[in-house]
Each structure stands twice: as structure tokens, then as C-alpha cells.
Design an enzyme around this catalytic site. Structure first.
Site, mmCIF file in Angstrom:
data_model
loop_
_atom_site.group_PDB
_atom_site.id
_atom_site.type_symbol
_atom_site.label_atom_id
_atom_site.label_comp_id
_atom_site.label_asym_id
_atom_site.label_seq_id
_atom_site.Cartn_x
_atom_site.Cartn_y
_atom_site.Cartn_z
ATOM 1 N N GLY A 1 0.807 -1.211 0.000
ATOM 2 C CA GLY A 1 0.000 0.000 0.000
ATOM 3 C C GLY A 1 0.837 1.256 0.000
ATOM 4 O O GLY A 1 0.530 2.212 -0.715
ATOM 5 N N MET B 1 11.990 -13.988 2.986
ATOM 6 C CA MET B 1 11.363 -15.134 3.644
ATOM 7 C C MET B 1 10.740 -16.027 2.590
ATOM 8 O O MET B 1 10.017 -15.538 1.707
ATOM 9 C CB MET B 1 10.291 -14.654 4.627
ATOM 10 C CG MET B 1 10.839 -13.830 5.785
ATOM 11 S SD MET B 1 9.538 -13.323 6.936
ATOM 12 C CE MET B 1 8.584 -12.249 5.883
ATOM 13 N N ASP C 1 -0.842 -4.999 12.203
ATOM 14 C CA ASP C 1 -0.319 -5.314 10.858
ATOM 15 C C ASP C 1 0.743 -6.405 10.944
ATOM 16 O O ASP C 1 1.797 -6.335 10.306
ATOM 17 C CB ASP C 1 0.247 -4.053 10.195
ATOM 18 C CG ASP C 1 0.100 -4.119 8.688
ATOM 19 O OD1 ASP C 1 -0.511 -5.085 8.206
ATOM 20 O OD2 ASP C 1 0.594 -3.216 8.001
#
Length: 1532
Positions: free
Chosen positions: A1327, A1428, A1472
Site C-alpha cells: 500500500g 522469507m 499489521d
């Protein structure tokens, strides 16, 4: 339409057999399928593409192509194809080189969009169809109607084809299929799909037959309804397998042959075709060696056996037999091959280019020198270009010598006018005042009537004049002379005089008494650009009209004519209640030509003022002797009339010969009152008056007394000449319009004074002197009005009256004169007629007083106000009507209520109207409102409903006075402000009418004007011109000046376009692109030269290697021969005792010591006696010879005791084995001697080994030198870009050692190199930030791990711009620092959470370390963290929304957010939370608004939503088991 469906439920490919089927029976479409109405058609919507929705239909494999074409043209509304491009190539995925891909995409789209072509492909999302879709996506343009890309796809190979089943449906379609499936998805960048069904599943190829039939059907269609040329078909080959070769052969061998374009460099079949096309350019057969290599290449490319390769080679050679129908295509368009492939004639080639609207092709490839053209072919092409509105083609044909005099004939001009256009027929019906029958053919005479009706006034079209009509009727009657004119329309040059010198009777005599065949020659002119220009305007072809306007003469006149025609057409369209878009389009066209006229006039006025004014006043013979100024006025072109040039001309016309600028009206009035003062005025010279229109007699004779009298002037005295000069000045003064105006104004004011006296005093039985003066003035004015009507330019009386009554003041004068004549007639009779006559006088004087306002309009200050009053009066009609409706409604009801017993009378109607009207101005009739109270006092009865009258009056006064009157005032106010800005221009426009009125009016005022009428009658033999008369030479100079002005205008316009910033950027981009192309070409040439040099160097190296091997072989042979001789000599020796054995001199060896017994020492001792090495030992020293020379030399110089290389070890092994074998077979007495002999051989072999090693070293050095030539000259750097990494470190606290460590940034950045990951998963979007995967290739002090993949994140530009008002310097750096600080805060809280959580919560999540990165190449600040791998999950967001936990880890992470809020005493909240497993990243630390401070004091990232996020979390969070274990409670 039909489809093929399974006759039995199991498909044929299944192991199950249908009823009646034999297990060995072969499946076929005819036996195992049946036809049924299609059940799949409609619209498919591709969700992941930005293209429009596509239409599709499922059809049978044997569908009729004509029905398919009808479906595509009528139902799908596809544009008729002008070219068909069928793209053939590989169906499987392949990689095109970037340059070939760009050439293919741009070339294909350029050809398709510029010609209106259809593109046929397989429609699947693999192979060449995918590249076509990408080309459509990148270069397809924005016009969706031109993107006609049709995919003909087998139904059985489509992934998820059952989703498309449905009749007239809208189906979403995902083009991402199963990677394990053998089916293919549809390509989303096609516009239409024909899904061919033959009953098979997963089998491709059924579409080829239907595609071939559809191509044939399209080829039979006309490229345009006007042209006979069929639609050309072109095959484009990109890559492809063995089947493409047969397809190409079918195309090039068909009748007619289909051109084939092969994109070289695309791979496989295309490259083979391209190679063979080049090799067989001179000879159809290949050389034997090239043929063999080519066959091997076919085997390798297609992975086939030699037999099949030979068959494909035969097919390729057959394709080359039709090489004129194939071409290699890299970057060019397809025209040259279409021309040769279709065997078209020049006329057909021109028609093809015309249908494609490719004038560049026609100019460069068709209209070339040496081309043979049939008679009339170019004229037909010009006619087709005009009908099809191809402006560029008309320009090309005109530039190549096409002239309008030869091209335009009556037939062609009428054919152009008879094009289908309903509005033009409507104009003809209006002009003829009748309805046209169906199929009526318009004639030029009809067009002349239309032109006259649109221009109006006194305009007479050439097509309606009697000479033209007479010749036209003769042509239609079939006379040979008329037919000759009908074909050629060639002009006739009259031998004597000019046309205007003939009288009307002469013209009539010419037409009716001479031979009809000569009428066209004597009276008609040739058609030219003016006729074609008017056609373009009437047909609403604006671009064509603009182009034709640039050609021919009288450009300024044509611009004003077009402005007038378009304005009149807009008026007709508005009258006919047509669409508003039509009217607005006409107005826009009119304004465009009007602006052209103003611009050309401005350019001419800047170059030469006198010539520019001549352009305004010179007569235009081609336009009914109108002037440009007259045409502009008739078209209400106010900007043109208000231009400085026009106003300067009007000022010169107004003052005439008088040269005065200041106080002109005082000088003129004084001169009128004292005529001798005229001699003191200044007058203009003849040069200053050259641009002013004058009468014909002045042009012929002039008023210069010396020139007028000729030789007689020499014999006259100076006094006489002076008298004549005075008379000339008097004539010039009284004929000046300004002097006429004041003379007539003074006399008119005197007339009004006398007339006022007549109506104010008592009327006697007989007229008084004053009345006779009034009668004489008005009667002489009536005679003047009759003269104006009769002297006007229209020939018919009805047209004269129509033009004259079009002026408002003429109507007023006509009414005033009629009313006066009626009063004058009645005043001669006795009472009461005399009284009626006097009343007529009283009413009549009103008109004469109002006429004074017209005199005020000449003034610059009073004129604009008069224009405003006129505008207000003309626009208030509808408001007055609404006020009258309200007035009558109230007046009737009021009178009926108050006076129910009234008898019929006119006073009743008067009270109904006038009493409510006076109420508007304040008269409310209060006595009638109180009638009830007054009647009670008087004893009279009052109506029972009289109380309603005051109520109605109150409503009426409110509505009429408050609403309607104020609306009227607001309306007038709006008009005033609108007119105030344009009133000056309107006055300048109206000024023309005033000046022209007094320019043409006699100088004597009424009643003395009768004398001027008498003088005009005497001079009636001369024709008074309304414009400026010019001789042939002057007119030629004027036309040349006008052409220069038009050229200068277009030059200034082009310079203005090029000087704009956008054009400069575009030009710079084009130059940069050209330079890139040139640099690319130079780079290719450099690479080619380097490749050639490298190849040459390799060949030289091979020659050197061969020479070295040859020398070495000779050396080895010599050494072998020497050894053989020594062995023979040794075998002949006798057996001797060892003590008495004498060693020969040549075999004697020195004594060896242990330290010296190694191979290098042996090599040094016997170096001179050994010359070569046996070939059997070369294999053993190959590895040693390949080592670098530096290592070898280091070993020999250092002595390296006890160490031997691999070659020497191998030699030792061979020698020892040989020694053992020899010792077993030899006599013991000889063993000692043989041992020494064997030792000598070993020394020789060691020497040979050293020689071979040196040779190998030289060869290796040569190879290294050749390798160095192949390395590019540019330096090679490590992969990636250099960055600096700054770490956030934990250091002990100096202020308070008890408190532990504090966080601090590293003092300097450590360098590292990052390389972007080129996979499809390299880019990540969020975002607020965008991320990219990077591979670390090197790092200083292991700040990053080389070989690992990291995530580099940067804030979006819009986020940076939004925060610039809070962080003015280093916005991106500030945001990155706060983002890292935010993750470090979450990391510390997670560490504390792992320490305090219960033991049964066994997960230990952690946040990744984040560092700051400076990207040196761009100077950009970013963040970096380790990548990751695994399934990425997001557990909650920064608004408080969270997922439903399904495992203990998810529940614990949601409890962690709750714990952070309680742990920080409700000041911080970590949301978040996201990541892979227990590794987390990108958290959001929410801080309460009262703790976070202002925006400039932001502690954490920009995604902190404050109290809103905290409240959202508290409302949406549901405490689970982990929350209870941590002792957390839900919010009440």
C-alpha cells in the site's frame, strides 16, 4: 451455425464403445458426431487484461464461410477488411529475440492499423498467437473498432471451455490455466473468436480447413464498394515447425498466389526459409556441401530423420520456385510484396493503396517515373479519392500533375454531388420549394439554386445563369458540341473584350441566335478548384475543403464563402429541428474558415496595407462579382469586419477624398454652411485612393483636369485650370460619405422641425408652405427608396425586394411613407377624413423621429448602446408573452368579479387589458378595492364575491411585479453585461452598413435629391461597380500577393507548431531514437568486424598449431630411428663378465648420487643428446602440457626436490614396467648393461619431455593471446550495483550502565553489491511501499550474506510527496528511519513477550532485522531485510481487523497485539502482523493521538492511524485462550 457434439455420452477417445460400434472401427467426424444449433456464443470478459470484452461463437468445422463472414460483418459490426493478415507459426511457446519481437510487433500493428486489416491467428495464449496479442496490447492503439484480431481456435483444446457454454451470454474467463494440463487458454488481446468444434478433445488442427475457406471467402470481397480490387491476403510466418513448410507451399502455389512474409531470426522454419531464400537468390540449386549442411541443419532444427529432412528440403525448394511470392521481412511494411505477389497492374496497385489510405505507398511505389497508365485511370483514381474522402491521395495526385481543368467535367461533378447525403437533398428541396422524388439525380443547376439560397442576397451562381443553363440543356439534348463540352469542360477564350462589356441583349442574342454548339465556348468558363471547394463544403468534408482551400486563387474569398455556407447550413439544420450535434458541427466548421480568413487578412495587412485593402474591395468574378468584405458581412463574420485592416478601409471609405483626422465634423459642418471653406480642406492624392472602390467612369476618365482635357489643357490659362481644380475639390467634398452624412443629417433635422410644426398647428383646408416642404421631402425620399430597390444587384424584382426588406430601417421607412401617403390622401377630403389624415400625420412623425437613432449609430460612443437596445428588444419577446398571459388571466377574472352585469362593449376589453397593465407601474385602483365600504355608505349592492378581487390583485402584483418584472430586469442586465464586452465589435460590424449606405446615396438630400436622380439617369449608360475595378495586370499582382500571404501564413503556423514545447520534445525524442538506431547499427558493424577478426585469429592459431605438430612429428620420427639403431647395436654385443665389461664412450654415464638422482637432473645432463619424445609417451604428458607456463618455470627454477608432475610420474611408471619386462626376458649377463642403456633412454625421454613441455607452453600462450582478442574492450565489473548498508546496533549505555544497552546507528556504511532478481516474482507491491528481491553478490565485513536473497523496499512517490510538507529535506530518509525504528520497537516488545509468555505457548515468533540502504546510482534511501520463503500470511491490519485463528501460532500472534497494548499502558499497539511462520515483518506500531504529537514529530511509520486504529482493534478483537493465559481481559 452448427456444432459437433458427441453422439454417445463417452467421447470417442475413451475406452468405452458406443452402441453398435466396433472396437476396431476408426473414429471420424461424419460417423460419430451430429450437427446441432450452437450453444456457445456471446461475450467473453478477460479479467486480467485491460482490453475490451470479446465476442465469440462456437461453430462447426464444416460451417459455411459466407455465413461466418456475414456474422462478423453484420452481427459483430466489424469493419470491412481492406487487408487480411493470417499469422502462421509455432503453436508452442518459444522465445523471440527482442529485436525481432519489436520488429514483428511494430510492423504487424502498423500494417494492420494503417490499412484497416484483419488479423487471423489460432487465438490461444501460446506460441505466435501470444506474440500477436502482446503486439496488440503494446501497439494496438486506442481505437477499438480498428483492433480486428480474430482467433480461430479448436474448441477441444480450450481450457475451461465449458465455462463458455451459453446462448448470448456474458462470460468471465480467466486465461490462467492449469500448468499440468495439455489444453491452452484463449489470448485476452484478441477481439473476436471463432471456436471450431469437430468433436475431438485435446486435438489441434481442425481449424486449418475452416480458416483456409474463410480466407478464400474474404479474398472474394471487394476492398471498397467503389473499387473492383479484392481483399489481398498476406501470410506472415514466425518460427514454426515442419507443418509450416507445407502451409507456405500451399499459399505461394495457390491461384492467385498469396504473398508470404518470413521474419528472419524468429527461429526454426522461418530461419530455414530465410536462409534458403538468400542462398537461392542467384541459383535455384544449392552446392553439394551447402546442401549437405542444410540437410543436417533441418535434422537438428526439427529433430527428424534424414528421410523426412530430405522431404522437407524438397518442399522448401518448391517454395523457392515461387520466390516472387515470398519475402523476408524485418522492419519494413508489406507493400512491396503485395505488389509483386498479387501481379496487380498500376491502376490496381493505386486502388489498393487508396483503399488502405496509404498515400506514402502511392507516392513512393506506384506513382513513379516510367509507369504505364491506361487512359483515364488517374482521373478515375482522383474521382475515387474524392468520393472516399482521401485528402492525402488528392494531394499526391495533384502534386503528380493532375489538373482540375482536365479532371472536372459536368458528369464527374454531378457524380460527386449525387453521393448519398440526405442533408444536401434537404437543401435542394428547400431551394426548389418542392419534394424530390425517390431516385432523383441532382444536377448542377440544382446546386446553383442551393448555393444562391445559402449565400442569399444578390448572389448569382454560375450554374443558374442563363448562358450555363442554355448550354446545359443543349448538352442534355444530345448535341455533338454539347457532348464535347460535357466530356472535357475546356474553356473558350473570347477574342474581343471582356465579358462584362456585353449588354444583356447581346448575351441573349448569343444564346438564342448563334449555333448551340458555340454557346459553351463563348459563355462558359472551365471548372476549377472553386467548384470542387464548394462541393467539399456542401458535402461537409471539412478536411478536404481545407486542403482544396490552399489551391487555386482567391483564398481569402473562398474562406469567407465557406464561412457563409456553413453558417447558412447551420441555420437550415436548426430550422429543420435536426440533431444539435449537426448544428454545432456546422458552426465549428464556419468558425474554422472564419478564423482562416482573419489570419490570412492579418498576415496580408502586416505585409502590405494597401494590397490587403485591395483584397477586401476587389470584385471576385467567380463569386458573382461580390467582394470579400461583402461576403464577410453577409456571413455575419464580426471578427473579420472588426479587423484593423477592414476598419482602416472603412475609415478611408467614410472620409473619401478628404484628408482629415481631428475635428472632422466641425470642419465639414463649417464647409457645408460656408462652401468657400471647402477650398481650405486637405485632400488625398490619387495613390492614397488606389484601394478605394470608385465608379467605372472615374476609372475610365478620371477627374484630373489635365488628364481629362488632354492636349487642350496646354492651351488653357492657369486661371481656368485653377477653376477646374476648385471644381474637382468641390466634387470630391460633396461625394465623400462623411460629407453626405452631415448634409443629409442637417436636412433631416430641418425636416423634423418643419414636420413637427405641421402636426402641432391647426391643419388648414389647403396645405401650407411648411406642409408642402414636408410633402416634397417625403415624396423625394420615396423616390430614393425606389431607386435603391431598382439599382440593387439582384436581377429579379422579387429578389430585389427581398434583399431590400431584409433591413429593419427600410421596413420602418416603408411604413412611414405609406402612413404619410394615407394621411396625405385623407387630408384633401372634408371632415372627418381631414382629422383622420392629421392623426395619420401625428402617428407618422413617430417613425421619422425614431429614424434619428439610426443617425446616432454612426457615432462610436452611441452606436454600441443602440446595438444593446436592439438586442434587448429582439430577445424580450417570450418574457413579454409570459407577462401578457399573466395579465390577461388576472384582468379577465377581476373584471368578471367586479362587473358581473356589464354589457358587451369595447370598453370592457379595454378595462380587461389596461387596468392590470397600469397596475404594473403602481396604479392599483384603490377605489375599486374599497367598493364594498363605499357601496354601503351609498346604499348600493355589492357582488357577494367582491372580496376575491383584492386577493387576486395581491397575487397578481406579487407574481407580475415581483417575479416577472424582476426577471425582465435581470434579463436586460445579463444582456447588457454580455453585450458590453462585444458591443465595440458589433458596432464595428454595423458600421459597414452605415458607410456603404452613404457611399451609394446621392450627395444632395431630399427634396433636392431629385436632381441627383436626373443626373444618374443621364449617366445610366455606364455601369456603377460596387467593388474595386482592377485591370488584368493588377489582378495578377493581387493574386500573387495573396498566394504569398497564404504561404507565409502556413509557414508561421508550422513554425508555431514546431516552437511549442511538446513539438520540441517530440523532435528531440525522434532524434534520440534515430541516434539509437545509428549507434545500434555501428555496434552491429563493430561486433561483425570483431567476429571476423576473431575467426581469422583462430584460423591463424590453427595453422600455427599444425606447423608445431608437424615439426614435433618429424622430431619424434628422428628420435625413434636413433633408438632403433641403438637397440640393434646393443643386441649384437657379446656376453662379457661384469668385471671386464667396458662401457662404450657413447653410453658412459657419470656417477649418480642420491641427491642428484631425479628426473630434472637427468634432463639437464642429457639435454643435448635427446631430440624428441616417442608418440606413446605424449599421451602421458598431455595434462602437464596444459598447466600454465608460470607454474612450469617456477618448478624448473626452484629445483623442487622429491616432487614430479603428473607427466613425469607417468613416464616413470612406463619405464619401470618396461624395465621389469626386459629384465625377465633378457640374459642376466646383459642386465647390467641394459640397465645403463635403459637409464640413457630415460634421460633422453626426459629431454624430449622438456622440449614438448616448452612447445606446449608456446601453444598455450598462443591460445591465451587469441582468447584475449575475444574479450570485449569494456571492463568487466562484478554483477550488481554498489550500495551502502547502515546497521542499527545495540551499544552499552554510557550514561546509565545499569540500564543495559541503547540503540545507535553505525558510524559508517558498509559496502555491498546487489543484483535484481530477474524472475517474475522479483517485484512486490504494497500500500505504501514497493519491494524488489535482490541477490547479494558481495558484501564488506559480511554485512550481508553473499548468495542470499534480500528484500529492498522503497516508499511510493505519492507517499513521499504527501509527507514533503512535514519533512522538507530528505523525506524518503525520514520515512525509512521511522519505519526501521517502528520494526525495532516491535522486535523488542516481541523479545519481552517471549520471555514472559507461559511455557505451554511453545512458539517463539520474532521480527526480522531491518537495515538502511543508500543506493548510490540514484541517491535513493531504502530499507533492506532478509527474504522469507514459504506461505506468507497476514494476521491483522493497521485498522484493527484480524483473521479468524485456526492454529495456536495465529492465536498467539493476535494475543501479542493485545499484550502490547496492555504492556505499554495503553499507549502503543502493534498491528499489521504478517510473515512466514514464526518470522514476521512490516509491523505497524500504533500510538495514541495524545502521545504521537504532530505530524512533524512522527515517531513511527506513516501508516499510524492513531486512536481510530486502537478503537477499531478494541471493537474487533476477540480474546482467545492465549489472551486468558496471559491474563488479558476483553474490553467492556
Amino acid at each position: 451455425m452448427g456444432e459437433h457434439s458427441w453422439q454417445d455420452s463417452p467421447p470417442p477417445v475413451s475406452l468405452f464403445l458406443g452402441p453398435g460400434q466396433d472396437g476396431g472401427q476408426e473414429w471420424s467426424v461424419e460417423l460419430h458426431t451430429r450437427a446441432s444449433p450452437t450453444n456457445a456464443y456471446g461475450i467473453v470478459d478477460f479479467k486480467d487484461t485491460a482490453t475490451r470484452v470479446c465476442r465469440y461463437v462456437r461453430v462447426a468445422v464444416d460451417s459455411k464461410p459466407d455465413l461466418l463472414l456475414q456474422l462478423m460483418l453484420r452481427e459483430w459490426q466489424m469493419e470491412r477488411p481492406k487487408l487480411l493478415l493470417t499469422v502462421q507459426g509455432g503453436s508452442e511457446n518459444f522465445t523471440l529475440p527482442p529485436k525481432v519481437n519489436q520488429a514483428f510487433s511494430k510492423g504487424l500493428m502498423a500494417a494492420a492499423l494503417s490499412t484497416g486489416a484483419w488479423i487471423l491467428t489460432d487465438g490461444i495464449n501460446t506460441g505466435v498467437s501470444k506474440y500477436v496479442g502482446e503486439a496488440m496490447k503494446n501497439f494496438g492503439g486506442h481505437d477499438l473498432r480498428k483492433r480486428n484480431t480474430v482467433g480461430i481456435t479448436p474448441w477441444g483444446v480450450i481450457e475451461n471451455n465449458t465455462d463458455l457454454i451459453g446462448r448470448d451470454v456474458f462470460r468471465p474467463y480467466q486465461p490462467l490455466g492449469n500448468p499440468l494440463s495439455k489444453r491452452s487458454c484463449l489470448n485476452g488481446f484478441h477481439s473476436h473468436f471463432l471456436l471450431v468444434d469437430d468433436g475431438t478433445l485435446g486435438k489441434s488442427g481442425c481449424q486449418h480447413g475452416l480458416k483456409k475457406k474463410l480466407e478464400k471467402q474474404i479474398q472474394l470481397q471487394k476492398i471498397h464498394p467503389r473499387l473492383k480490387q479484392g481483399v489481398p491476403v498476406v501470410c506472415v510466418v514466425v518460427e514454426g515447425g515442419p507443418a509450416i513448410v507445407s502451409t507456405v507451399l500451399d499459399y505461394v502455389s495457390s491461384v492467385p498466389p498469396v504473398p508470404v512474409f518470413v521474419f528472419e531470426g524468429s527461429g526454426r522454419a522461418a530461419d530455414l526459409l530465410a536462409f534458403l531464400h538468400k542462398q537461392t537468390a542467384m541459383d535455384s540449386q544449392l552446392d553439394a556441401d551447402i546442401e549437405e549442411d542444410f540437410l543436417v541443419r533441418i535434422e537438428r532444427v526439427f529433430a527428424v530423420e534424414r528421410t523426412e529432412a530430405s522431404h522437407l528440403y524438397t518442399l522448401l525448394l518448391q517454395c523457392m520456385d515461387h520466390r516472387q511470392d515470398s519475402v523476408l521481412c524485418k522492419l519494413t511494411l508489406f507493400w512491396s510484396n503485395c505488389k509483386t505477389g498479387t501481379k496487380a497492374s498500376p491502376a490496381e496497385q493505386l486502388s489498393m493503396a487508396l483503399a488502405w489510405d496509404r498515400a506514402d505507398i502511392a507516392q513512393n511505389d506506384v506513382l513513379v517515373s516510367g509507369q504505364h497508365w491506361q487512359v483515364g485511370s488517374l482521373e478515375q483514381a482522383m474521382l475515387d479519392a474524392l468520393v472516399m474522402d482521401r485528402v492525402s491521395f488528392v494531394k499526391v495526385l495533384i502534386d503528380n500533375g493532375m489538373t482540375m481543368n482536365r479532371f472536372l467535367t459536368v458528369d464527374r461533378l454531378e457524380e460527386l454531388y449525387n453521393m448519398t447525403h440526405h442533408f444536401l437533398r434537404h437543401l435542394v428541396e428547400d431551394a426548389k420549394q418542392t419534394s424530390l422524388p425517390l431516385g432523383y439525380r441532382l444536377s448542377l443547376i440544382d446546386m446553383g439554386l442551393v448555393i444562391e439560397d445559402l449565400i442569399g442576397g444578390a448572389y448569382r451562381s454560375t450554374y443558374t445563369r442563363k448562358p450555363f443553363r442554355a448550354v446545359y440543356s443543349h448538352m442534355r439534348s444530345g448535341s455533338p458540341q454539347g457532348q464535347q463540352f460535357f466530356r472535357t469542360a475546356q474553356p473558350y477564350k473570347h477574342k474581343v473584350g471582356h465579358a462584362f462589356q456585353k449588354t444583356f441583349f447581346d448575351l441573349v442574342f448569343d444564346v438564342y441566335t448563334l449555333d448551340p454548339g458555340l454557346c459553351d465556348a463563348s459563355l462558359l468558363a472551365s471548372f476549377n478548384f472553386n467548384d470542387l471547394f464548394v462541393w467539399a463544403v456542401l458535402q461537409q468534408r471539412q478536411q478536404m475543403a481545407l486542403f482544396l482551400w490552399q489551391h487555386g486563387e482567391e483564398a481569402l474569398a473562398r474562406a469567407t464563402v465557406a464561412c457563409k455556407l456553413y453558417r447558412s447550413m447551420a441555420f437550415k439544420a436548426r430550422q429543420s429541428s435536426m440533431d444539435d450535434d449537426v448544428t454545432e458541427r456546422f458552426k465549428a466548421y464556419s468558425l474554422e474558415f472564419g478564423q482562416l480568413a482573419v489570419d490570412v487578412l492579418d498576415c496580408a495587412f502586416r505585409q502590405n496595407e494597401q494590397m490587403a485593402m485591395k483584397l477586401l474591395t476587389s470584385e471576385m468574378e467567380a463569386w458573382s462579382h461580390f467582394t470579400c468584405l461583402q461576403m464577410a458581412v453577409s456571413s455575419c463574420h464580426r471578427p473579420f469586419v472588426s479587423h484593423s485592416c477592414t476598419q482602416t478601409l472603412l475609415t478611408d471609405l467614410w472620409t473619401g477624398p478628404l484628408n482629415m483626422r481631428k475635428n472632422s465634423f466641425l470642419k465639414i459642418i463649417l464647409s457645408l454652411l460656408l462652401p468657400p471653406a471647402i477650398l481650405l480642406l486637405e485632400f488625398k492624392s490619387k495613390a492614397e485612393m488606389c484601394h478605394v472602390p470608385q465608379t467605372h467612369e472615374i476609372i475610365l476618365f478620371g477627374l484630373d483636369p489635365v488628364k481629362y482635357l488632354g492636349p487642350v489643357a496646354d492651351t488653357m490659362s492657369s486661371i481656368t485650370l485653377q477653376c477646374l481644380s476648385w471644381l474637382t475639390k468641390l466634387y470630391d467634398f460633396y461625394t465623400a460619405p462623411v460629407a453626405k452624412f452631415w448634409f443629409h443629417t442637417i436636412s433631416y433635422l430641418a425636416f423634423l422641425m418643419v414636420f413637427s410644426y405641421v402636426v402641432l398647428v391647426k391643419m388648414q383646408a389647403y396645405p401650407s408652405v411648411q406642409e408642402w416642404m414636408v410633402i416634397a421631402y417625403i415624396l423625394s425620399t420615396a423616390v430614393e427608396k425606389i431607386r435603391e430597390v431598382m439599382m440593387s444587384e439582384p436581377r429579379k424584382l422579387s429578389q430585389k425586394l427581398k434583399v431590400w426588406f431584409s433591413e429593419y430601417w427600410n421596413i420602418s421607412d416603408f411604413t412611414a411613407i405609406l402612413l404619410f401617403m394615407a394621411g396625405l390622401t385623407m387630408r384633401w377630403h372634408a371632415e372627418p377624413y381631414r382629422t383622420a389624415g392629421r392623426i395619420a400625420y401625428c402617428l407618422d412623425i413617430i417613425f421619422w423621429f425614431v429614424r434619428v437613432m439610426d443617425l446616432l449609430a454612426v457615432n462610436q460612443h452611441a452606436g454600441p448602446y443602440l446595438t444593446m437596445i436592439t438586442k434587448m428588444t429582439s430577445n424580450m419577446f417570450f418574457i413579454v408573452v409570459m407577462m401578457a398571459i399573466v395579465l390577461l388571466s388576472f384582468g379577465v377574472s377581476r373584471k368578471a368579479i367586479l362587473s358581473p352585469d356589464e354589457e358587451p362593449s369595447w370598453s370592457l376589453a379595454r378595462d380587461v387589458v389596461f387596468q392590470p397593465y397600469w397596475m404594473i407601474y403602481g396604479e392599483v385602483y384603490a377605489d375599486e378595492l374599497n367598493r364594498e365600504r363605499l357601496n354601503r355608505k351609498d346604499g348600493e349592492t355589492c357582488p357577494s364575491v367582491a372580496f376575491l378581487s383584492p386577493i387576486l390583485q395581491a397575487v397578481y402584483m406579487f407574481f407580475q411585479y415581483i417575479i416577472m418584472v424582476n426577471i425582465l430586469i435581470a434579463f436586460f442586465n445579463n444582456i447588457y453585461f454580455d453585450m458590453e464586452s462585444t458591443s465595440n465589435k458589433l458596432w464595428k460590424y454595423n458600421r459597414y452598413r452605415y458607410i456603404m449606405t452613404y457611399l451609394e446615396r446621392p450627395w444632395l438630400p431630399p427634396p433636392l435629391i431629385l436632381c441627383s436622380h436626373f443626373t444618374l439617369g443621364l449617366r445610366a449608360i455606364y455601369r456603377k461597380l460596387s467593388g474595386l475595378y482592377l485591370g488584368p495586370q493588377d489582378r495578377k499582382k493581387l493574386h500573387e500577393f495573396e498566394e504569398r500571404c497564404v504561404e507565409a501564413y502556413f509557414y508561421e503556423k508550422s513554425e508555431g507548431l514546431h516552437s511549442t514545447e511538446t513539438s520540441r520534445i517530440r523532435a528531440t525524442a525522434e532524434r534520440a531514437e534515430e541516434m539509437c538506431k545509428m549507434v545500434g547499427e555501428v555496434s552491429d558493424k563493430v561486433n561483425f568486424i570483431q567476429g571476423g577478426l576473431s575467426e581469422l585469429d583462430c584460423q591463424l592459431g590453427q595453422l600455427q598449431d599444425l606447423s608445431v605438430l608437424a615439426v614435433d612429428t618429424l622430431t619424434l620420427l628422428s628420435a625413434s630411428d636413433s633408438l632403433h639403431q641403438d637397440g640393434t647395436r646393443l643386441a649384437q654385443c657379446k656376453v662379457l663378465a661384469p668385471s671386464r665389461h667396458a662401457v662404450p664412450h657413447s653410453w658412459s654415464l657419470p656417477q649418480w648420487h642420491g641427491a642428484d638422482w631425479d628426473v630434472p637432473n637427468v634432463r639437464r645432463l642429457v639435454a643435448k643428446s635427446c631430440k624428441s619424445t616417442p608418440p606413446s609417451l605424449l599421451k602421458g604428458c598431455t595434462a602437464a602440457s596444459r598447466r600454465p607456463s608460470q607454474e612450469f618455470h617456477a618448478g624448473t627454477r626452484g629445483g623442487r626436490h622429491g616432487h614430479t608432475d603428473e607427466g613425469e610420474d607417468r613416464i616413470k611408471e612406463v619405464l619401470i614396467a618396461s624395465f621389469k619386462v626386459c629384465s625377465l626376458n633378457m640374459n642376466p649377463l646383459l642386465s647390467c648393461d641394459f640397465f645403463f642403456f635403459f637409464l640413457a633412454i630415460t634421460c633422453k625421454l626426459a629431454h624430449v619431455l622438456e622440449h614438448v613441455s616448452s612447445v606446449a607452453t608456446a601453444m598455450e600462450r598462443n591460445n591465451l593471446m587469441r582468447l584475449a582478442h575475444t574479450i570485449p574492450f569494456t571492463p568487466v565489473s562484478l554483477l550488481g550495483e554498489v550500495v551502502s548498508v547502515y546497521l542499527l546496533e545495540e551499544v552499552p549505555s554510557d550514561a546509565d550502565p545499569q540500564s543495559g544497552s541503547v540503540t545507535s546507528w553505525s558510524s559508517r556504511g558498509l559496502s555491498a553489491m546487489l543484483q535484481p532478481v530477474s524472475s517474475e516474482e522479483g517485484s512486490l507491491d504494497g500500500g505504501l511501499r514497493r519491494g524488489c528481491r535482490m541477490l547479494c553478490t558481495w558484501a564488506e565485513q559480511e554485512v550481508l550474506k553473499p548468495g542470499l536473497i534480500y528484500i529492498v523496499k522503497a516508499f511510493r512517490q505519492e507517499v513521499v510527496r504527501a509527507w514533503q510538507k512535514y519533512f522538507h529535506d530528505g523525506t524518503a530518509l525520514q520515512l525509512c528511519l521511522r519505519e526501521i525504528q517502528q520494526q525495532r520497537a516491535a522486535q523488542k516488545m516481541m523479545q519481552m513477550f517471549n520471555q514472559v509468555k507461559p511455557d505451554d505457548m511453545y512458539h517463539s515468533p520474532r521480527f526480522l532485522d531491518v537495515s538502511l540502504v543508500l543506493w548510490h546510482s540514484t541517491g535513493q534511501w531504502l530499507t533492506i531485510e532478509r527474504n522469507m520463503s514459504g506461505e506468507f500470511r497476514k494476521y491483522n491490519n493497521n485498522t484493527g481487523e484480524e483473521i479468524t485463528p485456526c492454529c495456536s501460532l495465529e492465536e498467539m500472534l493476535l494475543a501479542f497485539s493485545h499484550w502490547t497494548f496492555e504492556y505499554s499502558r495503553r499507549e502503543l499497539l502493534v498491528l499489521d502482523i504478517q510473515g512466514v511462520g514464526e518470522e514476521l515483518t512490516d509491523p505497524t506500531v500504533i500510538m495514541a493521538d495524545d502521545q504521537s504529537g504532530g505530524r512533524s514529530e512522527m515517531l513511527f511509520g506513516p501508516d499510524n492511524l492513531g486512536d481510530a486504529a486502537i478503537n477499531g482493534f478494541l471493537q474487533k478483537h476477540s480474546c482467545g485462550l492465549c489472551c486468558h493465559k496471559l491474563g488479558l481481559k476483553g474490553q467492556e
